[in-house]
Enzyme design. Structure first.
Site: not given
Length: 431
Positions: A265, A276, A338, A340
């Protein structure tokens, strides 16, 4: 929080009253003082404020609900008014507020208005975990909170159960990436559920993770080189009394920090990625509420896929092909997708259990999903069904429940184009 009987305004334990109401004229014993204030402050009825009153507490904060009859009106007005009122009381130096609530508006959408008000008040009193731990003198914003409202006992009981869950969710989801690195999340949930009706099972052995959760292991590969960041798969299991009629499985995305991995990012968008892990935080919160309420005839399994998406020489990269727990060859398309990867093997494990379960239902909970942000914006969550869930109208039922408690969901739809986009692009990987 303490549920009080009618007339609690005369209780000398409280040093202020926070009144949530849709009109000054509905303010019962407060009405004279409030109406007088509105004569000298024309904005008072719409914006609220604090006035001196004759009852023992000496002060009343008026927290107006605003209009409840607009096309866009919803029950969140109750929570927002109470939260604002409590914050105003605290800023005025009130340490022992009494939350005074009236019968809710005669509209089905507001039937849980007082419960939502209490949750809003408790939201205002929450103190972040790091503050509680590092600054004990700031661990509490108020000395006590009283509740005076119709059906105070039942509202009090349910509100406390929900708030205890929300505290766990905020603690895990909001804390920084070191305080809530995977091993410390394990420690937190073990302490949270110690001696409770929820059993905690933790997978931390690297060989077990690599064998049984290979996609998760790929994300964990770089972080695992730093022991304090090593991943954890945490299962929380509850079995209610009586014959089981429903089995619920929840899998939460618990990325304690998301650098994006090798697809890093950039441009200053990494800040905030400690949140997250809020999918797993929501699972822990839900399980805490289950433990508090102890529903019968239901079995609930919550899974927290706790992993840090670090970047370094041992990080997984795009174009790697990894065989999942289900035996599917998966090509990594973007290391910043990441979530999933972290959840898929855990979901597969619970699907294996669900085959032999009674009336099973599986759900995944993820955060910071670009689809939700782009389609409905920051304040809202989305929910979407696969085929079987759509036939049972699961999303619609969750949305209706959310509308009653001010936790809004928008319904999204999985289309065939979504499946096509994620199909394998070559013969190297499976469809």
């Amino acid at each position: 929080m303490e549920a009080c009987k009618a007339g609690a305004e005369s209780d000398s334990r409280f040093d202020g009253v926070v009144l949530v109401s849709d009109s000054l004229n509905n303010a019962s014993s407060h009405v004279e003082h409030l109406l007088n204030q509105s004569k000298v402050d024309t904005a008072f009825e719409d914006e609220g404020g604090i006035v001196a009153t004759s009852h023992p507490s000496g002060r009343t904060v008026y927290a107006p609900l605003g209009a409840l009859n607009k096309d866009f009106s919803d029950v969140r007005s109750y929570g927002e008014a109470a939260e604002k009122g409590i914050k105003r009381a605290l800023s005025a130096g009130i340490k022992r507020p009494l939350l005074s609530l009236l019968p809710v508006a005669n509209n089905p959408m507001y039937k849980h208005g007082n419960l939502v008000s209490v949750l809003g008040a408790l939201q205002a009193l929450y103190v972040p975990l790091e503050v509680r731990e590092c600054l004990p003198e700031k661990a509490h914003k108020a000395e006590m909170l009283g509740l005076d409202c119709p059906d105070a006992e039942s509202v009090h009981k349910l509100a406390l159960a929900l708030e205890n869950g929300r505290i766990a969710g905020r603690d895990i989801g909001g804390s920084d990436p070191e305080r809530m690195a995977p091993p410390r999340v394990e420690q937190y949930v073990r302490e949270l559920f110690d001696g409770s009706s929820v059993n905690v099972e933790v997978i931390s052995d690297l060989k077990t993770i690599e064998k049984e959760y290979p996609l998760f292991a790929a994300v964990n590969r770089c972080a695992n080189d730093v022991p304090r960041h090593a991943g954890r798969v945490i299962y929380l299991r509850y079995k209610g009394s009586g014959p089981i009629e429903k089995t619920i499985y929840l899998v939460g995305k618990g990325v304690t920090y998301d650098t994006g991995g090798c697809d890093i990012k950039a441009g200053g968008v990494m800040a905030g990625m400690h949140r997250d892990k809020c999918g797993s935080a929501a699972v822990a919160a839900f399980m805490k509420v289950v433990d508090e309420l102890k529903p019968t005839n239901v079995e609930v399994v919550g899974a927290m896929a706790m992993v840090r998406n670090s970047v370094g020489s041992n990080a997984y990269v795009s174009d790697e092909i990894i065989t999942s727990r289900a035996g599917v060859r998966v090509r990594v398309g973007n290391t910043d997708a990441e979530g999933r990867m972290a959840m898929a093997d855990v979901l597969c494990k619970l699907k294996e259990e669900a085959v032999n379960a009674i009336n099973p239902q599986l759900m995944t909970i993820a955060t910071l999903t670009g689809h939700a942000y782009l389609t409905v914006g920051e304040p809202y969550s989305i929910i979407l069904d696969n085929g079987p869930a759509a036939r049972q109208e699961v999303s619609k039922k969750v949305q209706e429940a959310g509308n009653l408690l001010g936790d809004m969901f928008e319904i999204s739809t999985i289309r065939k184009e979504d499946y096509a986009f994620h199909k394998g692009k070559s013969e190297y990987e499976d469809d």
